[in-house]
Each structure stands twice: as C-alpha cells, then as structure tokens.
Design a protein around this motif. Sequence first.
Motif, short mmCIF file in Angstrom:
data_model
loop_
_atom_site.label_atom_id
_atom_site.label_comp_id
_atom_site.label_asym_id
_atom_site.label_seq_id
_atom_site.Cartn_x
_atom_site.Cartn_y
_atom_site.Cartn_z
N SER A 113 0.84 -1.19 0.00
CA SER A 113 0.00 0.00 0.00
C SER A 113 0.88 1.24 0.00
O SER A 113 2.03 1.19 0.41
CB SER A 113 -0.91 0.00 1.23
N SER A 114 0.32 2.33 -0.47
CA SER A 114 1.04 3.59 -0.45
C SER A 114 0.14 4.66 0.17
O SER A 114 -1.09 4.66 -0.02
CB SER A 114 1.45 4.00 -1.87
N LEU A 115 0.75 5.55 0.92
CA LEU A 115 0.01 6.63 1.57
C LEU A 115 -0.16 7.76 0.56
O LEU A 115 0.82 8.25 -0.01
CB LEU A 115 0.76 7.11 2.81
N LYS A 116 -1.42 8.16 0.35
CA LYS A 116 -1.70 9.26 -0.59
C LYS A 116 -2.31 10.42 0.18
O LYS A 116 -3.01 10.24 1.20
CB LYS A 116 -2.66 8.80 -1.68
N ILE A 117 -2.07 11.64 -0.31
CA ILE A 117 -2.69 12.82 0.30
C ILE A 117 -3.38 13.62 -0.79
O ILE A 117 -2.96 13.62 -1.95
CB ILE A 117 -1.66 13.69 1.04
N ALA A 118 -4.43 14.31 -0.41
CA ALA A 118 -5.18 15.14 -1.36
C ALA A 118 -5.79 16.32 -0.61
O ALA A 118 -6.05 16.26 0.60
CB ALA A 118 -6.27 14.32 -2.03
N LYS A 119 -6.00 17.42 -1.32
CA LYS A 119 -6.66 18.59 -0.74
C LYS A 119 -8.16 18.30 -0.60
O LYS A 119 -8.77 17.73 -1.50
CB LYS A 119 -6.44 19.80 -1.63
N LYS A 120 -8.72 18.71 0.52
CA LYS A 120 -10.16 18.55 0.70
C LYS A 120 -10.88 19.43 -0.32
O LYS A 120 -10.51 20.59 -0.52
CB LYS A 120 -10.57 18.93 2.12
N GLU A 121 -11.91 18.89 -0.93
CA GLU A 121 -12.58 19.56 -2.04
C GLU A 121 -13.16 20.92 -1.64
O GLU A 121 -13.13 21.88 -2.41
CB GLU A 121 -13.70 18.68 -2.60
N GLU A 122 -13.67 21.01 -0.41
CA GLU A 122 -14.35 22.25 -0.01
C GLU A 122 -13.38 23.35 0.41
O GLU A 122 -13.79 24.50 0.64
CB GLU A 122 -15.33 21.94 1.14
N ILE A 123 -12.11 23.02 0.51
CA ILE A 123 -11.13 23.98 1.02
C ILE A 123 -10.69 24.94 -0.09
O ILE A 123 -10.36 24.55 -1.20
CB ILE A 123 -9.90 23.25 1.60
N LYS A 124 -10.68 26.26 0.25
CA LYS A 124 -10.11 27.27 -0.64
C LYS A 124 -8.73 27.62 -0.11
O LYS A 124 -8.59 28.24 0.95
CB LYS A 124 -11.01 28.51 -0.68
N LYS A 137 3.18 25.77 1.79
CA LYS A 137 2.63 26.36 0.56
C LYS A 137 3.09 25.58 -0.67
O LYS A 137 2.32 25.29 -1.59
CB LYS A 137 3.05 27.82 0.44
N GLU A 138 4.39 25.25 -0.67
CA GLU A 138 4.95 24.50 -1.80
C GLU A 138 4.27 23.14 -1.95
O GLU A 138 3.92 22.71 -3.06
CB GLU A 138 6.46 24.31 -1.57
N LEU A 139 4.03 22.49 -0.82
CA LEU A 139 3.37 21.18 -0.84
C LEU A 139 1.93 21.31 -1.36
O LEU A 139 1.48 20.52 -2.19
CB LEU A 139 3.38 20.58 0.56
N LEU A 140 1.23 22.32 -0.90
CA LEU A 140 -0.15 22.53 -1.34
C LEU A 140 -0.24 22.84 -2.83
O LEU A 140 -1.17 22.41 -3.52
CB LEU A 140 -0.80 23.66 -0.54
N ASN A 141 0.72 23.60 -3.35
CA ASN A 141 0.73 23.92 -4.79
C ASN A 141 0.84 22.65 -5.62
O ASN A 141 0.23 22.53 -6.68
CB ASN A 141 1.88 24.87 -5.11
N ILE A 142 1.65 21.71 -5.16
CA ILE A 142 1.82 20.43 -5.88
C ILE A 142 0.52 19.63 -5.83
O ILE A 142 0.06 19.10 -6.84
CB ILE A 142 2.98 19.62 -5.27
N ILE A 143 -0.10 19.60 -4.64
CA ILE A 143 -1.33 18.82 -4.48
C ILE A 143 -2.47 19.39 -5.31
O ILE A 143 -3.27 18.66 -5.89
CB ILE A 143 -1.74 18.76 -2.99
N ILE A 175 -6.81 21.02 6.09
CA ILE A 175 -6.68 21.40 4.68
C ILE A 175 -6.58 20.17 3.78
O ILE A 175 -7.10 20.16 2.67
CB ILE A 175 -5.42 22.29 4.48
N ILE A 176 -5.93 19.12 4.26
CA ILE A 176 -5.74 17.92 3.44
C ILE A 176 -6.29 16.69 4.15
O ILE A 176 -6.56 16.72 5.36
CB ILE A 176 -4.24 17.69 3.11
N GLU A 177 -6.45 15.63 3.37
CA GLU A 177 -6.82 14.34 3.92
C GLU A 177 -5.85 13.29 3.38
O GLU A 177 -5.28 13.48 2.30
CB GLU A 177 -8.26 13.98 3.55
N SER A 178 -5.67 12.23 4.12
CA SER A 178 -4.75 11.17 3.68
C SER A 178 -5.49 9.84 3.68
O SER A 178 -6.45 9.64 4.44
CB SER A 178 -3.53 11.09 4.59
#
Length: 810
Positions: A113-124, A137-143, A175-178
């Motif tokens: 298995s691999s751990l994945k992260i994503a921005k929550k859809e409702e978050i601005k 900020k750099e991490l969020l820009n990539i996501i 801001i994110i979920e994993s």
Amino acid sequence: MDDSLKYIRVAVEFNTRNLYTYAISEESLGKIKRGSRVLVPFGKREITGYVEEILDNKDTNGYQIKEISFVIDEEPLISDDMIRLCHWASEYFLSPIAFFYRCAYPPGSNFASSLKIAKKEEIKVDEYFPLLSDKEKELLNIIEDKKAVTVKSLKKKYNFKNVYTLISKLREKGIIESFQKIGKPKISEKLATIICRGENFDEAENRAKLGSNQLKLIELIKKEERVEFSIASKITGITHNSLKSLEKAGFIKTDKIRIYRKPDYEISTEHETSLKLTSYQAIAFQKIIEAIDKAKSTVFLLHGITGSGKTEIYLQLIQYVLSKGKNALLLVPEISLTPQMLSRFRARFGDKVAVLHSSLSYGERYDEWYRIYNGKAQIVIGTRSAVFAPIGNLGVVVIDEEHDDSYKQEEIPNYDAREIALKRAEFESIPVVLGSASPSIESYYKAKKGEYCILSLPERATGIPLPIVKLIDMKREKNKVISKELRETIQESCRRSEQAILFLNRRGYNRIVQCYSCGAILTCRDCSVSLVLHRSDNLLHCHYCGALSKKPPLCPLCKKEKLKGIGIGTESLEAEIKEILKGKRVQRFDKDALTGKKSLSAILETFKKGEIDVLVGTQMLSLGHDYPNVTLVGVIAADQELNFPDFRAAERAFQILLQVSGRCGRSNLPGISLIQTYQPDNYVLEALKNHDYESFYEKEILFREKFKYPPFSKLINITFSGIRQVEVKKTALSFKSVLKEKISSKTVQILGPAEPLRWKIRGKYRRQILIKYTDEPQAVKKALDEILKNEFSRKKGVMISIDVDPVNLL
C-alpha cells in the motif's frame, strides 16, 4: 470485547523480531492457517504479514486491536517443511521470520500500500496561505495540480524532507486528507487467448462477407485445431475486433490459458549424452548414490582440481535421482556467469530444468517458481535464493563452488544459503554435495575432522596436465603495469592464433582521482570511498551507491588544476592491450561491459568462436568458463587480492587466483598462467604455483587457530547505521552496555563499537560490534534475541543489522 472477532499473531515485513496481534473475523479465520499471507495496517501504511499463531482467546485489556485488511492466500503456498526451515533460519541468523517467509513465496506476488494525500474539495487554499510556512505552501501547490499524490513521490520526485511532519500539520489544520491505496502485486499469471472451432465453424467458408484475414484464420484452425491468438495474428493479420465478430457468429471459440514466461537460454548439443567417468569420478559417484539410496543426510566435499569433471558428476547424480522418481536442487554462485553449465543441463534434461536468479525478469522468476510449485520442473538451478524453492521430494542437493562468498546475503535477512541448504537436507534426510577446487577453510576443516566425507578428484577428466603457474616479480619492472614477459607471451599467443585471458579485479579507468598539489582525493559525498573514473562515459562513479558526477576542472580543496587519475582498472588495461596488440580483437568483460540482458552470453559466444583474441575482465572470468583455445592467463595485480584488510584475504586470493589460472590449458594445447606480484615469496602464491591446496590450508589453518578465527570460533557482526552520526555512535555504545550485562562468559569477546573501513555508505554512518565466541552459541543468540525484542525492538533513526557468520567485515 467483540465476540464476533478472533485474534491472530502476525509476523510483519518489517525489521523487528516481534509478533503483532490482529483481529480477524470468524469467516476469514476459516480461510487461514500458519504461514498464510495477510495484509495488515502497520503504522501509517499497510504491509504484508504472515500468520504465525491463531489465538484461542485474547484479553484486549481495553486496547483497540486493529483488524487485518484482507487475507491474501486462502491456502498457504508454502509447505509445513518450508515453514520449519524458515523458522530455523530466523533463529539461527537472528533475522525476522517474515523476511524468510517472503523468500519462500513467489517473487513479486506481495500486495503493498502507499500513503496518498489530497486537498479537501471544499477547502479554498487562498484563505489559508497567510497561515502557512513556505514549505507547506509549496506542498499545497503540488497537491492542487493533482487529484492525489503519494508520499513516496513527494520524497523522491519533489525532494521533500520531513514530509510526514508537513502532512501532519496540514491535516491538523483541516486542509488535506490522507488515505491508503492498496496496489496490486507486481506480477500475476500471464494468460493467452486460444482459438478453436465454434459450433458454426463449418458454415464459415460459405460466408461471403468474411474478410481475407478471417478466412486465413479459418484455414489455419482447420490445420492446427487450436492456435494461440498472438501466433494467429502474426500469420493471418487477424485483429481483436475481427476475432470478436467470428466468435459472435459462432464460427470460433476462444479460451484463456495460462502460459509460462521462460528464460531464453541457448542449449548446447555437445553434452546431450553422459560421458564416461574416470576412475576417480566413478568412486565419488558411487559413494554419493549409496547415500541417496540409504536416504542419509551425509555431506560430501567433492574436492576436484579445475577441469576434473565435477559438473559431469552433478549431471549423472541428478539423472540417477530422477530415475528414482525424486527431484534435485543445484545451487551455483552466480548463474549469469555460468551459461555453459546451464546449457549443459538444458541439453541433458530439457524442460525438466527450472532456473531461479535475480537477473531474470519478475515475470520469468514468478513463472519459474510456479513451474516448480506445480511439479512441471524436477531440477532447480539457481543462486542463493533458490534454496527456498518450492520443490518437494528432493533426492540430492548440490552446491557448486561452495567456497564462493555470494552464497551469503549481506542485506536483511542476512543468511548463508549453504547453511540453509545443509539444514534442509538434514530435515529431508538427503545427501549434500559441496563442490570446489579450493574449498572454504571451514569446510575442509570439517572434512579433516570427519564431519564431512571428502571425495578427491586429483586429475583432469581429460588427462591433460594443469597449466604451468609462473610468478613474475614486479619489483624488477620499474612500475610497469604489464611486465616484459607477460607482454611478449601475449604477443606470441596471438601469433599462434591462440587466445588469452587477462584478469584484473578492478573496474573503471582510474581507481583514484587525486590532486598532485595538495594530495586531496575525490570521494563520494554519500560514501567513505574514492570515486572511480570511467572513460566509457567520462564520469566519476561510486561503486557503492551508484552516484555519478563529472570530473571537476579544479581541485575542490586547493582550487588548482592538478587533478590526475591514478591506479589501473579494466578500462585502462583494455586500452593498453589494444595499443600493444594493434589490429587484434580485445574485449572487456566486466559489469560495465554488459549493456543488455543477453550481452554476457553474446561476448562469451563470440570468444568461444575465436572472434576475440584477448578477454580482459574481473572476477566474472574466473568461474564456469571452458574454452579450449585459451592457452594464457595473465594476472595483472595479484597483490590487490592479498593485501585486503580482512582475515579471509589469503583464502579469497588463493581461491580466485586458482580458479582464474584454471581457465587455460583445458585442451591439448598447453597452458601457462603468469601472475604479476611484488610478493613472490608469499605462502599463498607459493602454494598456487604448485597447485597445492593442501600446503596452503596447513599454513592458513595455523593462522586461524592462533588468532581464534573461524573455524576455531564463531562470529556475529552487528552493524548500526543512520543519517545522524552521533545517534549511531550513542546507540552502538548503549547496545554494547546492555549486551555485556547479559553475557559474562570468558569464552565470548565483545569487540567495538568501532568504525568499519567503509564507515559511511549511501549517506548513512556506520558502527560495528563484533562478537567472537568459542562456546555457548545459544546463550549469545538468546541474549541478542532478547535485546532485539525488548530494549532495541524499534530504535528510531538507527538501523540495527545482525550478521551471523559474516563473510565481510568491511
């Protein structure tokens, strides 16, 4: 406690000796038994585990017990005998049992298995930016640019450090979920589409609307009855869509069958029938088959000079075993280096042979494993991992070149395939044959004591004498790389249209790049080793971590233009020989020269045909090659082998120089081996000159006894490694302190911790503790086991590796 759940103890694929308790549903419990694979949550990921125990009941003491994710195998693919062997190996080599189970299962079949992260859809994101650090900020820009990103890619592709800390902070801020994504195994069964007649097949020819390709297929099926789609496509040009329309009309039927991906090896026609054994061979053969018939786990040391016909004995022993309805296991040190041996076995036994080694593709290894498991192969030939092959009903185990260090795995799990093979044979009451022209000191010592039965082959099978071995004193040669005598002998060999082998166990062009102003040596940033200059790509190579870099124009220390390459490697030797032998065909034969999967066989086949005059290479030259036109072997720098800082240096030097010298003079043409050295009086070279293993052994065994090295003691090497040097040193000191409290015997020495010669590898600092003991092996291992399970069960930041019976202390 949930009564609908039961509990199991699981060994996880992690560097720990401990077992972990997991919950399992009653439905799943009925599908498993000891040895079954399960996927389990472990920390921030899900990994493969192996069921070790099914608990009758479990008092959880209020703790939340994690439930397994799913059962991978409803029936274990490994037998009870293999489970027993894995447990013995784990206890003897003090490595986690899960890693030995993994060795016994099909390669590439584990789930991960691999751990994945994503921005929550409702978050601005813009609203949060003022509250974030630059890295966040750099991490969020990539996501934001992607739906989801794996943590692995963040660390590798985007070079994020402390990524878990960043993820944790962003998760706390909402801001994110994993989430975990479970990937499929690397390899699965390969299926092929088989085409055959359908219900309306006879009507097909009368259909005017059928295309030419479809009609060709109908004609092909008339002849062949059943044909594989890939073959039909090549012959007729049929496409998948055209095939579907034929199937829909009932003209044809298709079915899926499993096909096996087989390694592509040439088959020799020279050795299809058995050769007549010499008197010495016949005596050895007879003694071994007596043990086979009596089902005795006798260990035979087959000590035969180079060219004495050990391989023919192996072939005839295995033929005898097959005639009794049994199977055979043959271990070799490096299968890719012995195409001739494999070719002989294929010629004699055909598809009864399966091959297991790391140079095969994952698919080939997976399918060869299943061919063995399904009983489609009766002979397994492989490197060290083949000792875990799922072959039942064994009649004999053969270990060729038993002295070779490559039988020892030096990463976790650290194990010696020879020891495991001996134990497997003992469990199954079958004999083991250890073959070598230069047995390990430990094996010969056991033979002398009567623990092993020694069988001697003192003559070459062809009756041809051994090559002359001559020592060339390089002190008289004024710093030349190639002595006058060796140069002239090479030239004379080429004039007679004979072939030569030149041995230098060092790759590259220059072994060191040094500033001749300040003396600085260019070293690897991540390893405590010098960089090697390769002219093939004009780059500096680290032979430990694989790092590549350009040669700087100036010295990094003194900034002067004074960098110079020093020391010879196979590339520079090849260049010098080409200069000496203008117009002659010179080929380098080392790891760097092998550019593709088939390049090794291609070079050797070209050499066999006489299309190469001089072969220049490393240790790869020394084993398993038999070329009748080779009359000269030249050893360029014997002292490199002799002066290695290891108590086994003399033994290794004798073994490799004896093997490489034995490559010449194997036909009616006499052979000579010229060995360049600055130490012609060294006892190793004196024994080598006379092909006298016995005299070498007698001197070497006195040295071992004096300093209490194996076989007069046992060794355990404990290595501590990590990116923080202070933490590594602190952990090693703490470990020794605990160890000394548990072991107080006078027969046990605890040496270190000390920096090894290679004190930094791949960016990790290293310390070592060496335990030398002459008695109480169980007490020593018990103490280490307790420490690893308790005080140092999961030491963060420092990896602890236990190497029982080490062959490398560097």
